[in-house]
Design an enzyme around this catalytic site. Structure first.
Site: not given
Length: 250
Positions: A102, A165, A201
């Site tokens: 991430d 995300k 996400k």
């Protein structure tokens, strides 16, 4: 409560510990507790997300469990390091056993209108990931308009993001449904244009099951019911995990 949706959401959680006080022993215990939370026989969360220095510990504990090891990297949470150092951090995480990484975009570049530089940085970190999953954090709370969120999402996808995300969870404004809607619309547009589905996400301040369900329902509305699986949909959470598990095993 829609039990079917609740079970789907549980298996889409990235159970997360990103505290400045994390220790090796604490992360090991966190991973072991995560493995104990099982529903419908042997269904577990999608991943455990940790800082890079704890990846090897998580990889050892989670080995063979089906739960992925995710690591933040790329100068999380600020993104303000030279790209060679960001790439080195990604390579370090992957080398220690991360299945997923991430990263966070440099919002300063985007706000300065340097979208191509954002694309190039994401692409460099994607290359460092190899075949591992790359999730790109936009930090939407620092992007004060839907137009900026759209540009950030488009840049991340152009750079090779497997997921986009919402947030790091490290600023006051985390995930919002408004930002998520813009991001999901960009994903839907990419499906139409490039015939490729990008994951989404939601993370940052999602603590209650109903909050998580709202993001899943929004994703279903825009991308269809089949989108809610851990290959394309994730919720980044810590306290949510225990609460939802308790509801499902009551």
């Amino acid at each position: 409560m829609d039990l079917t949706l609740a079970r789907q959401v549980f298996t889409c959680i990235d159970n997360t510990t990103l505290n400045s006080t994390d220790t090796a022993a604490g992360v090991e215990d966190f991973c072991r507790r995560t493995l104990e939370m099982r529903i419908e026989g042997d269904k577990k969360v999608a991943a455990v997300c940790v800082y890079p220095r704890f990846v090897s510990i998580a990889a050892r504990v989670l080995q063979g469990s089906g739960v992925k090891v995710a690591s933040v990297a790329g100068a999380f949470p600020h993104g303000q390091l030279p790209i060679d150092l960001k790439v080195a951090e990604v390579r370090h995480a992957v080398g220690d056993g991360a299945d997923e990484v991430d990263i966070v975009i440099n919002r300063g570049l985007l706000l300065a209108g340097e979208d191509k530089a954002v694309v190039d940085e994401v692409a460099a970190m994607k290359e460092a990931c190899g075949k591992r999953t790359l999730k790109v954090i936009l930090e939407t709370g620092e992007l004060p308009s839907p137009t900026l969120i759209r540009r950030a999402a488009q840049a991340a996808i152009a750079g090779g993001a497997d997921f986009i995300k919402t947030s790091t969870g490290k600023i006051a404004t985390g995930a919002t449904l408004e930002a998520a809607e813009t991001m999901l619309e960009v994903i839907a547009e990419n499906v139409k244009i490039n015939k490729k589905t990008i994951g989404f996400k939601a993370a940052g301040g999602i603590r209650k099951p109903d909050e998580a369900f709202a993001y899943a329902q929004l994703a279903q509305k825009i991308l269809g019911d089949k989108y809610i699986n851990n290959q394309t949909f994730r919720i980044g959470a810590s306290s949510l995990t225990e609460g939802l598990y308790s509801l499902l095993t009551f």
